[in-house]
Scaffold this motif. Structure first.
Motif, short mmCIF file in Angstrom:
data_model
loop_
_atom_site.label_atom_id
_atom_site.label_comp_id
_atom_site.label_asym_id
_atom_site.label_seq_id
_atom_site.Cartn_x
_atom_site.Cartn_y
_atom_site.Cartn_z
N SER A 1 68.77 50.76 11.88
CA SER A 1 67.78 51.75 11.44
C SER A 1 66.92 52.27 12.59
O SER A 1 65.92 52.92 12.37
CB SER A 1 66.87 51.14 10.36
N ARG A 2 67.29 51.96 13.79
CA ARG A 2 66.52 52.36 14.98
C ARG A 2 66.59 53.87 15.19
O ARG A 2 67.66 54.45 15.30
CB ARG A 2 67.06 51.64 16.20
N THR A 3 65.42 54.55 15.21
CA THR A 3 65.41 55.97 15.50
C THR A 3 65.76 56.21 16.96
O THR A 3 65.37 55.44 17.85
CB THR A 3 64.05 56.60 15.20
N THR A 4 66.51 57.27 17.22
CA THR A 4 66.90 57.59 18.60
C THR A 4 66.20 58.82 19.13
O THR A 4 66.52 59.29 20.22
CB THR A 4 68.42 57.80 18.70
N GLU A 5 65.24 59.35 18.40
CA GLU A 5 64.57 60.56 18.85
C GLU A 5 63.84 60.31 20.18
O GLU A 5 62.96 59.46 20.27
CB GLU A 5 63.59 61.05 17.79
N ASP B 1 68.67 45.42 18.61
CA ASP B 1 69.07 45.95 17.31
C ASP B 1 70.56 46.28 17.28
O ASP B 1 71.25 46.04 16.28
CB ASP B 1 68.26 47.21 16.98
N ALA B 2 71.05 46.86 18.37
CA ALA B 2 72.48 47.20 18.43
C ALA B 2 73.34 45.94 18.41
O ALA B 2 74.40 45.91 17.77
CB ALA B 2 72.76 48.01 19.70
N TRP B 3 72.90 44.88 19.11
CA TRP B 3 73.63 43.61 19.09
C TRP B 3 73.68 43.04 17.69
O TRP B 3 74.73 42.57 17.23
CB TRP B 3 72.95 42.63 20.05
N ARG B 4 72.56 43.09 16.96
CA ARG B 4 72.52 42.62 15.58
C ARG B 4 73.42 43.47 14.69
O ARG B 4 74.11 42.94 13.80
CB ARG B 4 71.09 42.65 15.06
N ALA B 5 73.43 44.78 14.92
CA ALA B 5 74.29 45.66 14.14
C ALA B 5 75.76 45.32 14.38
O ALA B 5 76.57 45.31 13.44
CB ALA B 5 74.01 47.12 14.50
N ASP B 6 76.10 45.04 15.63
CA ASP B 6 77.48 44.68 15.95
C ASP B 6 77.88 43.38 15.23
O ASP B 6 78.99 43.27 14.70
CB ASP B 6 77.63 44.51 17.46
N ARG B 7 76.98 42.43 15.19
CA ARG B 7 77.26 41.17 14.50
C ARG B 7 77.47 41.42 13.00
O ARG B 7 78.37 40.84 12.38
CB ARG B 7 76.11 40.19 14.69
N GLU B 8 76.65 42.29 12.42
CA GLU B 8 76.81 42.58 10.99
C GLU B 8 78.12 43.29 10.71
O GLU B 8 78.81 43.01 9.72
CB GLU B 8 75.64 43.42 10.48
N VAL B 9 78.50 44.20 11.61
CA VAL B 9 79.77 44.89 11.45
C VAL B 9 80.93 43.90 11.54
O VAL B 9 81.88 43.95 10.75
CB VAL B 9 79.90 46.01 12.52
N TYR C 1 74.91 59.80 10.80
CA TYR C 1 74.35 61.07 10.35
C TYR C 1 73.40 61.61 11.41
O TYR C 1 72.41 60.97 11.74
CB TYR C 1 73.59 60.93 9.02
N HIS C 2 73.74 62.74 11.96
CA HIS C 2 72.90 63.53 12.85
C HIS C 2 72.87 62.99 14.28
O HIS C 2 72.32 61.93 14.55
CB HIS C 2 71.47 63.63 12.32
N THR C 3 73.46 63.73 15.19
CA THR C 3 73.32 63.46 16.61
C THR C 3 73.22 64.78 17.35
O THR C 3 73.99 65.71 17.09
CB THR C 3 74.49 62.60 17.16
N TYR C 4 72.25 64.87 18.22
CA TYR C 4 72.06 66.05 19.06
C TYR C 4 71.27 65.66 20.29
O TYR C 4 70.97 64.47 20.49
CB TYR C 4 71.40 67.19 18.27
N TYR C 5 70.94 66.61 21.14
CA TYR C 5 70.37 66.30 22.45
C TYR C 5 69.08 65.48 22.35
O TYR C 5 68.80 64.63 23.19
CB TYR C 5 70.11 67.60 23.23
N ARG C 6 68.27 65.72 21.34
CA ARG C 6 66.98 65.05 21.22
C ARG C 6 67.10 63.69 20.55
O ARG C 6 66.29 62.79 20.80
CB ARG C 6 66.00 65.93 20.42
N GLY C 7 68.08 63.54 19.71
CA GLY C 7 68.29 62.28 19.01
C GLY C 7 69.76 61.94 18.99
O GLY C 7 70.43 62.06 17.96
N PRO C 8 70.34 61.53 20.12
CA PRO C 8 71.77 61.23 20.19
C PRO C 8 72.07 59.88 19.55
O PRO C 8 71.16 59.11 19.20
CB PRO C 8 72.05 61.20 21.69
N ASP C 9 73.35 59.58 19.41
CA ASP C 9 73.78 58.27 18.92
C ASP C 9 74.38 57.50 20.09
O ASP C 9 75.58 57.64 20.38
CB ASP C 9 74.80 58.41 17.80
N PRO C 10 73.60 56.68 20.78
CA PRO C 10 74.15 55.91 21.90
C PRO C 10 74.79 54.60 21.46
O PRO C 10 75.39 53.91 22.28
CB PRO C 10 72.91 55.64 22.76
N PHE C 11 74.65 54.22 20.19
CA PHE C 11 75.10 52.92 19.72
C PHE C 11 76.42 52.97 18.97
O PHE C 11 77.31 52.14 19.18
CB PHE C 11 74.04 52.29 18.82
#
Length: 373
Positions: free
Chosen positions: A43-47, A62-70, A81-91
């Motif tokens: 749920s980490r905002t990337t803005e 948070d990303a490490w925990r997400a990977d464990r859950e996956v 949902y939603h990736t662009y220059y201001r709020g990309p998805d790096p994870f």
């Protein structure tokens, strides 16, 4: 499908329900309504996250925990949902690749001008990385289809018409009449507008509507503006309305989502310029409630407001043209009713998000089936 779902902009339970949050919630609801199992591992905002190094350690955790859950829940795919220059998805790209999952994006945007600016250079490249990694990028703006075509092959881009959950906006004229009576507007011609009142284009948009209505008061002394929404700019807008429309403007404040349809139907038409508006779900909501819409052609409004069929589109930055369009609908009750009826019919036919997302899910299921060992 079991779907790992990541809304990058804000968490789904964020108290400030912007258009992006509303769409993100609707996406999950549509998935679940079709029988898919959905969980949100991150749920980490990337803005502007690339400009906030103090948050990087927490983000990586948070990303490490997400990977464990996956790894534990073994989804069929990762869906951002939603990736662009201001709020990309790096994870998402890394977690999906690490777990050999198909990676999907909804509302991916690509604009090369941001690679030329120091402030947005990192965000541009993080966003480009996510887009290039995606199996399919679903977009709800035709402009994004064109822009993404410079980066991705056509078969990796899928256009999904924007939409709303139409069942949430039923016709309820009796509730609209009750509100009109409660507000003392039974004998008025009511223009409705709605927006989150934050500084910038939203505040300017509401002010634009106030000024447009002020220009019409000589011809329509019974005109009344009903403003839905709240935010930091509300006090300034109320002060502006007291001067421009004394006694002829009501600020309703924040309206519960379940009640929005009644407030729309307390009006005769909907007006908002939509300067810089990506799409503007409020246009679809108002039209679904039987209101014709007045908007400008500046950005995404023409994709959801059919000019001459469901409302009137005018050139941007033209107060006279906007005011004239509002006046046309106030003056002609027959035109107003016809466009309002056609607006609702069109939203039900073309912009029902449940129906539109079924096509997206079909593409996802096909990709997942082909990727399974």
């Amino acid at each position: 499908m079991r779907i790992a779902y990541y809304p990058t902009f804000r968490s789904l339970d964020h108290p400030r329900s912007s258009g992006l949050v509303s769409i993100a919630r609707d996406v999950r609801a549509a998935m679940e309504a079709e029988g898919h199992e959905v969980f949100v591992p991150l749920s980490r905002t990337t803005e502007w996250i690339f400009l906030r190094p103090s948050e990087w350690p927490g983000s990586l955790l948070d990303a490490w925990r997400a990977d464990r859950e996956v790894r534990s829940r073994k989804p069929d795919c990762w869906f951002t949902y939603h990736t662009y220059y201001r709020g990309p998805d790096p994870f998402g790209p890394f977690i999906a690749r690490r777990n050999r999952l198909p990676y999907f994006i909804l509302a991916g945007s690509y604009a090369t001008k941001y690679r030329k600016r120091l402030k947005t250079w990192a965000g541009f490249h993080l966003n480009r990385m996510a887009l290039e990694r995606a199996d399919t990028v679903f977009v709800n703006k035709l402009r994004d289809v064109e822009n993404l075509g410079r980066l991705l092959a056509p078969e990796r881009i899928s256009y999904i018409r924007p939409g709303i959950r139409t069942a949430n906006f039923p016709l309820a004229p009796e509730r609209g009449a009750e509100l009109r009576a409660k507000l003392g507007l039974l004998q008025k011609r009511v223009v409705v507008t709605a927006a989150m009142m934050r500084p910038g284009v939203k505040e300017e948009g509401i002010a634009f509507v106030i000024d447009a209505c002020r220009a019409l008061t000589a011809e329509f002394p019974d005109l009344h503006l009903l403003v839905l929404g709240d935010g930091a700019a509300r006090a300034r807008l109320e002060e502006h309305a007291r001067t421009a429309l004394p006694g002829a403007c009501t600020f309703a404040g924040r309206v519960a989502p379940a009640d929005m349809h009644a407030w729309y139907q307390a009006g005769d038409l909907f007006a908002f310029p939509g300067i810089g508006e990506a799409l503007g779900m409020v246009y679809l909501e108002a039209q679904c409630c039987g209101l014709p819409a007045v908007a400008t052609s500046h950005d995404g409004a023409p994709e959801v407001v059919a000019d001459g069929e469901a409302g009137i589109i005018v050139p941007p930055f033209s107060p006279d043209a906007f005011s004239a369009a509002v006046g046309t609908l106030l003056r002609d009750a027959g035109l107003r009713e016809r466009l309002g009826r056609q607006a609702r019919e069109r939203v039900l036919r073309v912009h029902d998000i449940t129906a539109n997302y079924r096509g997206m899910f079909a593409v996802m299921e096909d990709v997942c089936a082909r990727r399974r060992p």
